[in-house]
Design an enzyme around this catalytic site. Structure first.
Site, PDB file in Angstrom:
ATOM      1  N   GLY A 151       0.800  -1.212   0.000  1.00  0.00           N
ATOM      2  CA  GLY A 151       0.000   0.000   0.000  1.00  0.00           C
ATOM      3  C   GLY A 151       0.832   1.261   0.000  1.00  0.00           C
ATOM      4  O   GLY A 151       0.285   2.359   0.143  1.00  0.00           O
ATOM      5  N   ASP A 152       2.143   1.119  -0.168  1.00  0.00           N
ATOM      6  CA  ASP A 152       3.021   2.289  -0.205  1.00  0.00           C
ATOM      7  C   ASP A 152       4.213   1.948  -1.091  1.00  0.00           C
ATOM      8  O   ASP A 152       4.195   0.954  -1.810  1.00  0.00           O
ATOM      9  CB  ASP A 152       3.439   2.691   1.214  1.00  0.00           C
ATOM     10  N   ASP A 153       5.267   2.760  -1.024  1.00  0.00           N
ATOM     11  CA  ASP A 153       6.423   2.555  -1.900  1.00  0.00           C
ATOM     12  C   ASP A 153       7.029   1.166  -1.701  1.00  0.00           C
ATOM     13  O   ASP A 153       7.173   0.698  -0.565  1.00  0.00           O
ATOM     14  CB  ASP A 153       7.485   3.609  -1.614  1.00  0.00           C
TER      15      ASP A 153
END
Length: 479
Positions: free
Chosen positions: A259-261
């Site tokens: 859900g992120d980098d």
């Protein structure tokens, strides 16, 4: 002696059979006692002279019994072998519920292919530690932070590996608390190693981390290899691998859905990172596959106030990911991002291929220096193929502080049917391009098709590429 009666002879035969089968039975027990519980080989930077299983310390793999004490006792006892060839601890097949535990030097933690470490959801099993000095502030809350599930500080020669065993952070509990703004401290990570040297994290599957998955910080000589990271694409801040103020790091052969980098390169936040002054440098990222619809395959920043230098990324695949490479910074960050080399990206279904942001405005507090301007220069991208892209690039420097030395060459970007009408936006950017489709903005003038090797990529190896990987064995008998 007189002759035996018929009944006596029968008793004697029966007794003889009992004795024979009894002996065979005992021998069978002896064989079972000597039978090997586990014997296997694995690759590591160091092999160990001593071996134990978590079951030797009362561990129970039923998914319900807390094994926090068992892990802490095991590692405490095995630490005595640090000067005698080191020790390795096996986590066998099973579900091993545990709170946080600390590693020790000259130590290997090995997860069997059917082993699952389950992170406890009992907050009392997570101690609270101080914010990182280069951040000066928790990321989720102003105060401290929950210690990571697997933690270590001031260590040398540590291996966390397995036969693709699993670490399950059971993050839904933490994500809900975060969304409800009921988090008193920053959420825990799955693996965090601080102030350490010679670290290997490899051949594991990490799922549902409460927040970041792997966080080496203030450390050097690190190999992260063969890691699979899985989290819902809407889960908050579930970054994959975040090297932070680290030197000589190699990340390779990893598959990340988050859900992120997927990889976020960091070095401290605003005035705290500037004061701590410890950059991330000499970083290799290769053979990375990323899926992250709301974030980047590789992000540089936004916490980059200690500096980021000499990052080499190659053979990067991103699918349904917001951007390929993103530089995130802002006024007040200070520090620098320079000497960045990227080649060989294959991208499919992206919002942006290249994204540089000089207005990423989140700050640790209000005490940052508004005159602390970041230096962004020497950014090299070459040999990129992308399909189904909404916009080729969004490149936004800082007014009065342009991003310089941007080089993009041999890049083909196929735009989506509903792509933006203007594929490139560029402000406060200086650089050059060659063989780029669609044609870039005027601030990146085309140097001609013959300049196919226009953008740099260093030819010499970093020392982390020369680390010798050994073939180690684990043999464990019943006690």
């Amino acid at each position: 002696m007189g002759s035996l009666s018929g009944s006596s002879k029968k008793l004697q035969v029966i007794w003889g059979l009992v004795v024979v089968f009894g002996v065979l039975g005992l021998r069978g027990v002896e064989c079972r006692k000597a039978r090997i519980l586990d014997s296997f080989e694995y690759s590591a930077i160091s092999c160990r002279a001593h071996s134990a299983s978590i079951t030797d310390f009362g561990g129970v793999g039923d998914g319900k019994t807390s094994n926090t004490k068992a892990f802490r006792d095991a590692i405490n006892q095995l630490s005595q072998y640090g000067s005698d060839g080191g020790a390795q601890l096996l986590v066998p097949a099973g579900q091993w519920l545990t709170g946080s535990f600390n590693l020790t030097s000259h130590f290997t933690l090995f997860l069997h292919k059917d082993a699952v470490l389950l992170a406890s959801q009992d907050v009392n099993e997570w101690s609270v530690i101080n914010p990182l000095p280069s951040y000066g502030h928790g990321r989720d809350a102003a105060g401290g932070r929950y210690i990571s599930l697997i933690f270590g500080t001031n260590l040398t020669d540590v291996v966390v590996t397995g036969d693709n065993g699993t670490i399950d952070g059971q993050g839904a509990f933490w994500w809900q608390q975060f969304h409800r703004k009921k988090i008193k401290y920053t959420r825990p990570y799955l693996i965090e190693i601080m102030h350490s040297d010679n670290i290997q994290i490899s051949n594991l599957t990490l799922v549902n981390s409460p927040s970041w998955n792997i966080h080496p910080v203030y450390s050097s000589n690190i190999i992260v290899q063969g890691i699979t990271i899985l989290a819902p694409i809407t889960s908050p801040n579930t970054d994959g691998i975040n090297p932070d103020s680290c030197t000589n790091t190699r990340i390779e052969d990893c598959y990340i859905v988050s859900g992120d980098d997927c990889v976020a390169v960091k070095s401290g936040w605003d005035e705290y990172g500037i004061a701590y002054g410890m950059p991330t440098k000499q970083l290799i990222i290769r053979r990375l596959t990323c899926i992250s619809p709301y974030s980047a395959a590789i992000a540089l920043g936004s916490e980059m106030s200690g500096g980021i230098q000499d990052v080499r990324a190659e053979e990067i695949v991103a699918i349904n990911t917001e951007s390929g490479v993103r530089i995130k910074t802002a006024v007040g960050r200070g520090g620098y991002v320079k000497d960045i080399y990227v080649r060989g990206m294959t991208l499919h279904t992206m919002k942006w291929v290249f994204w540089m942001t000089g207005n990423y405005g989140s700050h640790a507090d209000t005490h940052y220096d508004p005159n602390a301007l970041p230096e962004i220069k020497g950014i090299n991208y070459r040999n990129v193929v992308a399909e189904n892209v909404s916009m080729a690039a969004r490149l936004e420097g800082i007014s009065g502080d342009p991003f310089t030395g941007v080089c993009i060459s041999n890049v083909t970007i196929g735009l989506a049917k509903k792509a933006k009408k203007v594929p490139w936006t560029c402000t406060d950017i200086e650089g050059i391009t060659s063989r780029v489709t669609p044609p870039p903005c005027n601030l990146l003038p085309d140097q001609g098709p013959e300049k196919i090797g226009l953008c740099d990529f260093p030819a010499e190896n970093l020392s982390i590429d020369n680390v010798e990987i050994k073939r180690c064995s684990f043999t464990r008998n019943y006690l």
